[in-house]
Design a protein around this motif. Structure first.
Motif, PDB file in Angstrom:
ATOM      1  N   ASN A 302       0.868  -1.173   0.000  1.00 42.81           N
ATOM      2  CA  ASN A 302       0.000   0.000   0.000  1.00 42.81           C
ATOM      3  C   ASN A 302       0.904   1.222   0.000  1.00 42.81           C
ATOM      4  O   ASN A 302       1.296   1.727   1.049  1.00 42.81           O
ATOM      5  N   SER A 303       1.249   1.703  -1.182  1.00 41.67           N
ATOM      6  CA  SER A 303       2.116   2.868  -1.297  1.00 41.67           C
ATOM      7  C   SER A 303       1.310   4.137  -1.528  1.00 41.67           C
ATOM      8  O   SER A 303       1.788   5.099  -2.128  1.00 41.67           O
ATOM      9  N   ALA A 304       0.077   4.137  -1.026  1.00 45.01           N
ATOM     10  CA  ALA A 304      -0.776   5.316  -1.112  1.00 45.01           C
ATOM     11  C   ALA A 304      -0.289   6.393  -0.155  1.00 45.01           C
ATOM     12  O   ALA A 304       0.407   6.125   0.828  1.00 45.01           O
ATOM     13  N   ALA A 305      -0.709   7.612  -0.428  1.00 46.96           N
ATOM     14  CA  ALA A 305      -0.429   8.717   0.484  1.00 46.96           C
ATOM     15  C   ALA A 305      -1.391   8.715   1.663  1.00 46.96           C
ATOM     16  O   ALA A 305      -0.989   8.982   2.800  1.00 46.96           O
ATOM     17  N   ASP A 306      -2.668   8.415   1.408  1.00 48.65           N
ATOM     18  CA  ASP A 306      -3.706   8.630   2.419  1.00 48.65           C
ATOM     19  C   ASP A 306      -4.681   7.474   2.586  1.00 48.65           C
ATOM     20  O   ASP A 306      -5.467   7.488   3.536  1.00 48.65           O
ATOM     21  N   THR A 307      -4.705   6.500   1.691  1.00 46.31           N
ATOM     22  CA  THR A 307      -5.804   5.550   1.611  1.00 46.31           C
ATOM     23  C   THR A 307      -5.510   4.258   2.354  1.00 46.31           C
ATOM     24  O   THR A 307      -4.577   3.527   2.012  1.00 46.31           O
ATOM     25  N   ILE A 308      -6.338   3.962   3.363  1.00 47.97           N
ATOM     26  CA  ILE A 308      -6.263   2.704   4.092  1.00 47.97           C
ATOM     27  C   ILE A 308      -7.007   1.645   3.282  1.00 47.97           C
ATOM     28  O   ILE A 308      -8.040   1.920   2.663  1.00 47.97           O
ATOM     29  N   LEU A 309      -6.494   0.411   3.310  1.00 43.64           N
ATOM     30  CA  LEU A 309      -7.104  -0.693   2.568  1.00 43.64           C
ATOM     31  C   LEU A 309      -7.511  -1.819   3.520  1.00 43.64           C
ATOM     32  O   LEU A 309      -6.846  -2.056   4.532  1.00 43.64           O
ATOM     33  N   PRO A 340      10.488 -23.861   9.776  1.00 45.03           N
ATOM     34  CA  PRO A 340       9.878 -22.595   9.343  1.00 45.03           C
ATOM     35  C   PRO A 340       8.627 -22.263  10.132  1.00 45.03           C
ATOM     36  O   PRO A 340       7.925 -23.157  10.609  1.00 45.03           O
ATOM     37  N   GLY A 341       8.356 -20.956  10.275  1.00 47.14           N
ATOM     38  CA  GLY A 341       7.183 -20.512  11.013  1.00 47.14           C
ATOM     39  C   GLY A 341       5.895 -20.869  10.294  1.00 47.14           C
ATOM     40  O   GLY A 341       5.856 -21.043   9.068  1.00 47.14           O
ATOM     41  N   GLN A 342       4.827 -20.975  11.049  1.00 44.02           N
ATOM     42  CA  GLN A 342       3.527 -21.306  10.484  1.00 44.02           C
ATOM     43  C   GLN A 342       2.950 -20.113   9.721  1.00 44.02           C
ATOM     44  O   GLN A 342       3.034 -18.965  10.170  1.00 44.02           O
ATOM     45  N   LEU A 343       2.367 -20.399   8.553  1.00 41.90           N
ATOM     46  CA  LEU A 343       1.609 -19.374   7.849  1.00 41.90           C
ATOM     47  C   LEU A 343       0.350 -19.027   8.650  1.00 41.90           C
ATOM     48  O   LEU A 343      -0.087 -19.807   9.500  1.00 41.90           O
ATOM     49  N   ILE A 344      -0.224 -17.859   8.374  1.00 44.68           N
ATOM     50  CA  ILE A 344      -1.414 -17.412   9.102  1.00 44.68           C
ATOM     51  C   ILE A 344      -2.577 -17.319   8.115  1.00 44.68           C
ATOM     52  O   ILE A 344      -2.563 -16.468   7.213  1.00 44.68           O
ATOM     53  N   PRO A 345      -3.603 -18.175   8.249  1.00 47.08           N
ATOM     54  CA  PRO A 345      -4.747 -18.101   7.330  1.00 47.08           C
ATOM     55  C   PRO A 345      -5.716 -16.998   7.745  1.00 47.08           C
ATOM     56  O   PRO A 345      -6.078 -16.871   8.919  1.00 47.08           O
ATOM     57  N   VAL A 346      -6.135 -16.165   6.778  1.00 44.22           N
ATOM     58  CA  VAL A 346      -7.123 -15.107   7.029  1.00 44.22           C
ATOM     59  C   VAL A 346      -8.059 -15.036   5.827  1.00 44.22           C
ATOM     60  O   VAL A 346      -7.726 -15.486   4.731  1.00 44.22           O
ATOM     61  N   THR A 347      -9.217 -14.435   6.038  1.00 46.44           N
ATOM     62  CA  THR A 347     -10.121 -14.164   4.914  1.00 46.44           C
ATOM     63  C   THR A 347     -10.209 -12.671   4.610  1.00 46.44           C
ATOM     64  O   THR A 347     -10.897 -12.272   3.672  1.00 46.44           O
ATOM     65  N   ARG A 348      -9.538 -11.845   5.404  1.00 48.25           N
ATOM     66  CA  ARG A 348      -9.374 -10.426   5.093  1.00 48.25           C
ATOM     67  C   ARG A 348      -8.110  -9.951   5.771  1.00 48.25           C
ATOM     68  O   ARG A 348      -7.638 -10.558   6.742  1.00 48.25           O
ATOM     69  N   PHE A 349      -7.546  -8.856   5.247  1.00 52.21           N
ATOM     70  CA  PHE A 349      -6.333  -8.311   5.862  1.00 52.21           C
ATOM     71  C   PHE A 349      -6.376  -6.795   5.788  1.00 52.21           C
ATOM     72  O   PHE A 349      -6.541  -6.219   4.712  1.00 52.21           O
ATOM     73  N   ARG A 350      -6.221  -6.153   6.940  1.00 49.30           N
ATOM     74  CA  ARG A 350      -6.179  -4.691   7.009  1.00 49.30           C
ATOM     75  C   ARG A 350      -4.783  -4.236   6.616  1.00 49.30           C
ATOM     76  O   ARG A 350      -3.790  -4.631   7.219  1.00 49.30           O
ATOM     77  N   LEU A 351      -4.699  -3.388   5.585  1.00 49.52           N
ATOM     78  CA  LEU A 351      -3.423  -2.926   5.066  1.00 49.52           C
ATOM     79  C   LEU A 351      -3.333  -1.412   5.244  1.00 49.52           C
ATOM     80  O   LEU A 351      -3.775  -0.642   4.398  1.00 49.52           O
ATOM     81  N   PRO A 352      -2.757  -0.962   6.380  1.00 48.96           N
ATOM     82  CA  PRO A 352      -2.614   0.475   6.586  1.00 48.96           C
ATOM     83  C   PRO A 352      -1.785   1.120   5.478  1.00 48.96           C
ATOM     84  O   PRO A 352      -1.043   0.444   4.751  1.00 48.96           O
ATOM     85  N   VAL A 353      -1.916   2.424   5.357  1.00 47.06           N
ATOM     86  CA  VAL A 353      -1.047   3.162   4.448  1.00 47.06           C
ATOM     87  C   VAL A 353       0.403   2.792   4.748  1.00 47.06           C
ATOM     88  O   VAL A 353       0.833   2.777   5.903  1.00 47.06           O
ATOM     89  N   ALA A 354       1.161   2.444   3.715  1.00 46.09           N
ATOM     90  CA  ALA A 354       2.598   2.138   3.778  1.00 46.09           C
ATOM     91  C   ALA A 354       2.917   0.720   4.204  1.00 46.09           C
ATOM     92  O   ALA A 354       4.077   0.310   4.169  1.00 46.09           O
ATOM     93  N   SER A 355       1.915  -0.062   4.594  1.00 42.28           N
ATOM     94  CA  SER A 355       2.172  -1.438   5.016  1.00 42.28           C
ATOM     95  C   SER A 355       2.250  -2.365   3.808  1.00 42.28           C
ATOM     96  O   SER A 355       1.844  -2.012   2.694  1.00 42.28           O
ATOM     97  N   ARG A 356       2.788  -3.550   4.049  1.00 40.50           N
ATOM     98  CA  ARG A 356       2.889  -4.571   3.002  1.00 40.50           C
ATOM     99  C   ARG A 356       2.393  -5.911   3.541  1.00 40.50           C
ATOM    100  O   ARG A 356       2.535  -6.204   4.730  1.00 40.50           O
ATOM    101  N   VAL A 357       1.825  -6.716   2.664  1.00 38.64           N
ATOM    102  CA  VAL A 357       1.443  -8.072   3.020  1.00 38.64           C
ATOM    103  C   VAL A 357       1.775  -8.984   1.841  1.00 38.64           C
ATOM    104  O   VAL A 357       1.627  -8.604   0.672  1.00 38.64           O
ATOM    105  N   GLU A 358       2.263 -10.180   2.166  1.00 42.57           N
ATOM    106  CA  GLU A 358       2.635 -11.172   1.160  1.00 42.57           C
ATOM    107  C   GLU A 358       1.884 -12.458   1.491  1.00 42.57           C
ATOM    108  O   GLU A 358       1.931 -12.937   2.635  1.00 42.57           O
ATOM    109  N   PHE A 359       1.188 -13.016   0.504  1.00 46.02           N
ATOM    110  CA  PHE A 359       0.356 -14.181   0.793  1.00 46.02           C
ATOM    111  C   PHE A 359       0.221 -15.079  -0.433  1.00 46.02           C
ATOM    112  O   PHE A 359       0.450 -14.657  -1.576  1.00 46.02           O
ATOM    113  N   LEU A 360      -0.162 -16.326  -0.163  1.00 46.86           N
ATOM    114  CA  LEU A 360      -0.456 -17.298  -1.209  1.00 46.86           C
ATOM    115  C   LEU A 360      -1.959 -17.300  -1.469  1.00 46.86           C
ATOM    116  O   LEU A 360      -2.765 -17.293  -0.527  1.00 46.86           O
TER     117      LEU A 360
END
Length: 577
Positions: A302-309, A340-360
């Motif tokens: 999320n490389s937005a200036a203002d937008t939360i996802l 290796p650490g356990q993956l975390i299963p989710v059905t939604r992910f809050r991505l604040p401005v400037a945050s990153r998430v990597e998933f399968l």
């Protein structure tokens, strides 16, 4: 310190306080800069540059233009005409970036008192006053620098320094970044962007952002090995219709900003009834190709200036399970415990401005009618922005996924536990506890204040003394509270923090973010406070790890950049042990 850069580049000396003995060769402006795509187009991975023999050399021309509807654009163009390439490095590599600011000169803003890292000469437009402090450096309406977001590298001059580095227009002011990544830097998704106080929102709305990847994640989390990967860069930009935005928690309404994905615009198109009252809004999503039956590795910034996802993948309206691999460039559960650490299963992910998430994510079946990545409505508070529900992209099945496979994750070779940059932090004794508050005086004063030290509220100024002074090696407990009536987002430069808890969210009508408790992040959202005396103040509790390459002065701030530009930032100084 002194580096000699080979392969035909000039030799330079990095002098104390970042004064260079010899100016790097300027980067010429590139024709037709900042190209943009059309709505409804297919997204492609950004072009990528890779380090070789432990070094990545990049030459950027920073440029400005406008799009077809008159929106201001900014971009970093390589001297070969590539816009914002993804920069790939390995732990321990050196990154050398030469930047020439080829944007038009503009009047100055504020003086950066010495010592400084950047330019000592400025090209002024006719009639501009001279520098009131000839020993300082002037920021201008055209100044730029680069923040290497999330990287755990030095804040010294020539490194990830934003409070004392200015690159102003003109060849004489060409600047050289040169720094080395820690050998234990976690593999994952970082990014880069301009960070001149007062200009940050404008520059990111103009699109001047790119991804930075520390490679090797397949040997920390083998589940991703060999998968096709998608680099998804979500940006925002001023609304194409320039309409008044809807309220915070707007559901479906006119957004504060439009968004784009890999430069494919997802502009809002609102309609109104005969009385001029809002009626409806539509968006045209981009297209992403997948092959039936495949699993892809999506790396989303999320490389937005203002937008939360608030991200979900929906197949005919049904939320799909995403297997979270990494958050903010740290593979989940990789720093502590069995590997290796356990993956975390989710059905939604809050991505604040400037945050990153990597998933399968698994491709939809051929029977699915609509497969879509969406962002859901954000309750940003009574004084918050409108971040509505809207589509980002539709998934289209194809028989050929050559592009994604060409940039596939490498093969697993051996399990690595050498990237545990933050390992052991939890077991160490705390050196101190601090409490901070986000607060506002609407409409134009925004603060982050260390209330546990009894400090007064101050809007940010580069010349303010550090609000926090600590020592390298410290482990601190920080409570970040929000007493404003809109959401704020805490970002710490140079280090990561462990999320200990998210407190009092539900009492204020918010939900805790999934998957982040116990993980190491550089971004976290703190929701609005209702303002009612009988309702507890929302806060997050964080474990701050100052054991890295963090000697020097750097900043922490709200990463909603309209807030940061209005003063919601402060400086920390880390002294050597």
């Amino acid at each position: 310190m002194k580096w000699t850069i080979l392969a035909g580049l000039i030799a330079i000396t990095l002098m104390p306080l970042g004064v260079f003995a010899q100016t790097p060769t300027p980067v010429a402006p590139v024709p037709n800069p900042c190209p943009r795509l059309t709505a409804g187009g297919t997204i492609h991975n950004p072009p990528a540059l890779y380090s070789s023999n432990g070094v990545l050399n990049v030459r950027f021309s920073y440029q400005q233009t406008t799009d077809l509807v008159g929106r201001l654009l900014h971009c970093f163009m390589t001297d070969t005409g590539i816009e914002e390439p993804t920069l790939h490095v390995n732990p321990g590599d050196t990154l050398n970036i030469t930047v020439t600011n080829n944007t038009p000169p503009q009047p100055f803003g504020e003086t950066y008192n010495p010592p400084n890292c950047g330019d000592s000469t400025i090209q002024f437009p006719p009639g501009t006053p001279t520098n009131p402090n000839p020993n300082g450096i002037l920021s201008t309406g055209a100044s730029v620098n680069i923040h290497y977001h999330g990287t755990n590298v030095t804040p010294a001059c020539g490194g990830d320094n934003v409070t004392r580095t200015l690159i102003n227009p003109g060849n004489a002011n060409t600047f050289q970044y040169s720094f080395t990544f820690p050998t234990d830097e976690p593999p994952g998704l970082y990014w880069y962007h301009p960070h001149v106080h007062g200009l940050a929102e404008r520059d990111l709305l103009g699109g001047a952002t790119g991804a930075l990847v520390v490679d090797g994640i397949q040997n920390v989390q083998p589940a991703v090995a060999g998968h096709a990967q998608r680099l998804i860069v979500i940006r925002d930009q001023p609304q194409v219709q320039l309409l008044p935005e809807g309220p915070g928690n707007c559901g479906s309404n006119v957004p504060f900003q439009d968004i784009s994905v890999n430069y494919v615009p997802i502009d809002s198109n609102a309609t109104f009834n005969a009385a001029g009252k809002f009626k409806s809004i539509t968006f045209t999503p981009a297209i992403l190709n997948m092959m039936a039956g495949e699993t892809q590795f999506w790396r989303v910034v999320n490389s937005a200036a203002d937008t939360i996802l608030d991200l979900q993948v929906l197949y005919d309206g049904v939320p799909q399970t995403l297997q979270i691999v990494g958050i903010d460039a740290v593979p989940v559960n990789s720093q502590e415990g069995p590997q290796p650490g356990q993956l975390i299963p989710v059905t939604r992910f809050r991505l604040p401005v400037a945050s990153r998430v990597e998933f399968l994510v698994q491709a939809p079946a051929s029977t699915v009618q609509v497969a879509r990545l969406v962002t859901n409505n954000i309750n940003t508070g009574p004084q918050g922005d409108c971040d509505p529900t809207r589509p980002i992209l539709n998934i289209q099945l194809t028989g050929d996924d050559t592009e994604a496979m060409d940039q596939s994750v490498g093969a697993f070779t051996a399990l690595s536990t050498s990237q545990q940059r933050f390992g052991g932090a939890t077991s160490l004794a705390l050196t101190t506890t601090r409490t901070f508050q986000f607060s506002e005086i609407q409409p134009s004063q925004f603060f982050i204040t260390q209330v546990s030290a009894g400090q007064p509220r101050l809007v940010f100024d580069n010349n303010n003394p550090p609000a926090v002074v600590t020592t390298q090696g410290s482990i601190e407990h920080w409570n970040i509270q929000n007493v404003a009536q809109e959401n704020h987002e805490f970002h710490m430069h140079q280090i990561h923090f462990k999320v200990l808890s998210q407190d009092n969210f539900e009492a204020n009508g918010a939900q805790q973010a999934p998957a982040i408790d116990g993980q190491f992040l550089d971004m976290i959202e703190v929701p609005f406070w209702t303002g009612k005396n009988n309702v507890p103040i929302p806060q997050v509790e964080l474990l701050m790890d100052f054991r890295g390459m963090d000697i020097g002065t750097f900043v922490y701030h709200c990463h909603i950049l309209s807030h940061e530009d209005l003063g919601m930032m402060a400086t920390i100084q880390v002294n050597a042990q």
